[in-house]
Each structure stands twice: as structure tokens, then as C-alpha cells.
Design a protein around this motif. Structure first.
Motif, PDB file in Angstrom:
ATOM      1  N   VAL A  42       4.524  15.570 -72.386  1.00 10.62           N
ATOM      2  CA  VAL A  42       5.266  16.620 -71.582  1.00 10.62           C
ATOM      3  C   VAL A  42       5.683  17.821 -72.541  1.00 10.62           C
ATOM      4  O   VAL A  42       5.593  18.961 -72.185  1.00 10.62           O
ATOM      5  CB  VAL A  42       6.470  15.900 -71.265  1.00 10.62           C
ATOM      6  CG1 VAL A  42       7.620  17.047 -70.570  1.00 10.62           C
ATOM      7  CG2 VAL A  42       6.189  14.930 -69.921  1.00 10.62           C
ATOM      8  N   TYR A  43       5.753  17.524 -73.771  1.00  7.17           N
ATOM      9  CA  TYR A  43       6.473  18.545 -74.520  1.00  7.17           C
ATOM     10  C   TYR A  43       4.924  19.194 -75.609  1.00  7.17           C
ATOM     11  O   TYR A  43       5.301  19.817 -76.462  1.00  7.17           O
ATOM     12  CB  TYR A  43       7.384  18.066 -75.520  1.00  7.17           C
ATOM     13  CG  TYR A  43       8.720  18.086 -75.004  1.00  7.17           C
ATOM     14  CD1 TYR A  43       9.343  19.109 -74.267  1.00  7.17           C
ATOM     15  CD2 TYR A  43       9.050  16.631 -74.780  1.00  7.17           C
ATOM     16  CE1 TYR A  43      10.636  18.864 -73.689  1.00  7.17           C
ATOM     17  CE2 TYR A  43      10.506  16.595 -74.294  1.00  7.17           C
ATOM     18  CZ  TYR A  43      11.052  17.828 -73.643  1.00  7.17           C
ATOM     19  OH  TYR A  43      12.209  17.499 -73.037  1.00  7.17           O
ATOM     20  N   ARG A  44       3.905  18.950 -74.931  1.00 12.86           N
ATOM     21  CA  ARG A  44       2.589  19.381 -75.812  1.00 12.86           C
ATOM     22  C   ARG A  44       2.459  20.978 -75.947  1.00 12.86           C
ATOM     23  O   ARG A  44       3.125  21.474 -75.021  1.00 12.86           O
ATOM     24  CB  ARG A  44       1.407  18.632 -75.404  1.00 12.86           C
ATOM     25  CG  ARG A  44       1.107  19.181 -74.241  1.00 12.86           C
ATOM     26  CD  ARG A  44      -0.180  18.427 -73.252  1.00 12.86           C
ATOM     27  NE  ARG A  44      -0.688  19.031 -72.143  1.00 12.86           N
ATOM     28  CZ  ARG A  44      -0.037  19.219 -71.033  1.00 12.86           C
ATOM     29  NH1 ARG A  44       0.931  18.118 -71.141  1.00 12.86           N
ATOM     30  NH2 ARG A  44      -0.560  19.453 -69.997  1.00 12.86           N
ATOM     31  N   ASP A  45       1.830  21.345 -76.737  1.00 13.19           N
ATOM     32  CA  ASP A  45       1.876  22.834 -76.718  1.00 13.19           C
ATOM     33  C   ASP A  45       0.680  23.343 -75.445  1.00 13.19           C
ATOM     34  O   ASP A  45      -0.124  22.536 -75.126  1.00 13.19           O
ATOM     35  CB  ASP A  45       0.740  23.423 -77.898  1.00 13.19           C
ATOM     36  CG  ASP A  45       1.657  23.214 -79.052  1.00 13.19           C
ATOM     37  OD1 ASP A  45       2.719  23.286 -79.042  1.00 13.19           O
ATOM     38  OD2 ASP A  45       0.921  23.177 -80.186  1.00 13.19           O
TER      39      ASP A  45
END
Length: 101
Positions: A42-45
Motif C-alpha cells: 500500500v505504501y510502495r513508491d
């Protein structure tokens, strides 16, 4: 979904904890790796933001990532994982910095 879509927002608020209760046995046993992998995804680049206040958008992932029930259900597996990592040959430390064993 948009903030103004009250039915969808309310449905997400109700269904996310319900899904956590249904998945409780799985989360209690293997919640830590599942939660970490999910949050990393969810918080990937390059991932779309969970909350866009300027455009009035909120993602369902925001409700999952910030749900206290799901977090609590993952704690037992996190505790067990902590115990296992301390048994891999590293000595536990006491508060004064000396080895405990």
C-alpha cells in the motif's frame, strides 16, 4: 471513493472490522507477515495515496491500514515472531547491557 459518498464510506467503516473478525484465526496465527506485506504494498513508491484531501478522495486501504482491531489481532503473531528472532543465537540483553543468560 469520495468523502461525499456517505454510503460507501460507512460501508467501508463497517465491513473492514467485520472482515477482521472473519479473518481473526488467520491474523492471530500469521498476521504479522500478512500485515507487513500488505502495508509495504500500500505504501510502495508510485502507489496512489490513501487519502487525497484536495480531491476529496479516500481509499478503502486507508480504513484497513488504520483499523485498530486488525492491528490488535496481528499482535500475538508479532510477539511470537519476536520470541523466535531472539532464539536464533543472539543473547538477550538486560537493562544494564549485560547478557541475561
Amino acid at each position: 471513493m469520495r468523502y461525499e459518498e456517505r454510503v460507501k464510506v460507512t460501508a467501508a467503516r463497517v465491513l473492514v472490522p467485520l472482515a477482521g473478525l472473519v479473518l481473526a484465526p488467520v491474523l492471530l496465527v500469521a498476521g504479522l507477515p500478512i500485515r507487513r506485506r500488505y502495508l509495504r504494498h500500500v505504501y510502495r513508491d508510485g502507489a496512489p495515496p490513501l487519502l487525497e484531501k484536495e480531491r476529496g478522495l479516500v481509499s478503502v486501504h486507508w480504513f484497513v491500514a488504520n483499523n485498530a482491531l486488525i492491528h490488535v489481532l496481528c499482535l500475538p503473531s508479532e510477539y511470537v515472531a519476536g520470541l523466535v528472532t531472539h532464539r536464533d543465537g543472539r543473547a538477550r540483553r538486560r537493562g544494564d547491557g549485560r547478557s541475561a543468560g
